[in-house]
Design an enzyme around this catalytic site. Structure first.
Site, PDB file in Angstrom:
ATOM      1  CG  ASP A 156      -2.005  -1.032   1.189  1.00  9.80           C
ATOM      2  OD1 ASP A 156      -1.802  -2.084   0.555  1.00  9.80           O
ATOM      3  OD2 ASP A 156      -3.059  -0.810   1.803  1.00  9.80           O
ATOM      4  CE  LYS A 219      -5.633   1.953   2.401  1.00  8.83           C
ATOM      5  NZ  LYS A 219      -4.510   1.245   3.057  1.00  8.83           N
ATOM      6  CE  LYS A 255      -7.623  -1.216   2.520  1.00  7.56           C
ATOM      7  NZ  LYS A 255      -6.311  -1.772   2.924  1.00  7.56           N
TER       8      LYS A 255
END
Length: 319
Positions: A156, A219, A255
């Site tokens: 991430d 995300k 996400k």
């Protein structure tokens, strides 16, 4: 002003040929109808999901969770405890599914990997100077390689919001592409930190920029900045992944992270996913929740669906 549709097919390779081409492409994307986006999610949020459909939604939401601990005081013991919960969220019910992943800092990846071996639960690691994204590229790449070597299945990363907001799209693109290359076989989730991007138009541009650069997931947030995930922002990002695939790109996951705490909230997100992107994205491979506290409410609601009553507060573990 209503959104203008993105063309079904675009020359995406030409969009990244130069800084000028990239800027022209991103600023040529349809503007976001702010009022329309907020009205749409408000309308979808009124959908009533009951009985069998609700049970399936609760199970799916559990399987989509990335259990996360990203604090300076994290220890190997805390990660082991989190990994145990990820494998068996409800120790009293072996039919309860495992979550999608456990997300930790790079120095704790090895611990998580060891605890989750054979479970099917992925190990994710934040990298690239999380949560600020402000460090030299060499440092970001070294941190990414360290996490991957330790066993991370997913990375991430955070974009440099300062560079993006200054219009240095090429620099952001190059950093994402370089981190993607450093990931090797690990999947790359690109965190936009939408709470700092100011406008929905910027969220749409950042989403496309990340996907053009190779993101496997986009995300919303680090969870360290408010506001974090919201339904309107998530709608804009879901429209981006839908349109990116339709325009000739790959299928990319999405996400939302931060601020999603109840089963009711999670089900609203699933409705928006289904109505915006379709059932292809209703899968942990393509949609995740970055919301550790959400799991407890999902477990409580799941137990209520099965037994017809709510359990006491000690039914679930406190993270």
């Amino acid at each position: 002003m209503p959104d203008r549709p993105v063309p079904d097919r675009l020359d995406l390779s030409a969009a990244t040929g130069s800084e000028t081409a990239l800027r022209g492409f991103l600023h040529g994307l349809p503007g976001v109808d702010k009022v329309g986006a907020e009205a749409r999610v408000a309308r979808l949020g009124t959908r009533s999901i009951k009985t069998t459909a609700k049970s399936r939604a609760l199970e799916l939401a559990i399987r989509m969770i990335d259990l996360t601990t990203l604090e300076g005081a994290d220890t190997a013991g805390k990660v082991r405890s989190l990994a145990a919960k990820a494998r068996r969220p409800d120790p009293s019910d072996p039919s309860c599914p495992a979550v999608a992943a456990v997300c930790v800092y790079p120095d704790l990846v090895e611990v998580a990997k060891r605890e989750l071996r054979g479970s099917g639960v992925k190990v994710a690691s934040v990298a690239t100077a999380f949560p600020s994204g402000r460090s030299p590229l060499e440092v970001k790449l070294a941190e990414t390689r360290f996490a991957v070597a330790a066993g991370a299945d997913e990375i991430d990363m955070v974009i440099d919001r300062g560079a993006f907001l200054a219009g240095r799209y090429g620099a952001v693109f190059e950093q994402i592409a370089a981190v993607k290359a450093a990931c090797g076989g690990a999947h790359l989730k690109v965190i936009l930190e939408t709470g700092e991007l100011v406008t929905y138009d910027n969220v749409r541009r950042a989403s496309w920029l990340a996907m053009l650069a190779g993101a496997d997931f986009i995300k919303t947030s680090t969870g360290k900045v408010s506001p974090a995930a919201t339904l309107p922002v998530s709608l804009v990002m879901l429209e981006a992944v839908r349109d990116f695939r339709a325009a000739g790109g790959r299928m990319v996951g999405m996400k939302p992270a931060g601020g999603i705490r109840t089963a009711k909230d999670a089900i609203k997100y699933l409705v928006v996913v289904n109505e915006t992107c379709g059932p292809d994205w209703l899968d942990p491979d393509w949609f995740r929740f970055g919301a550790s506290s959400l799991l407890n409410d999902l477990l409580m609601q799941r137990q209520k669906q099965a037994a017809g009553y709510y359990s006491g507060p000690d039914y679930v573990t406190v993270d």
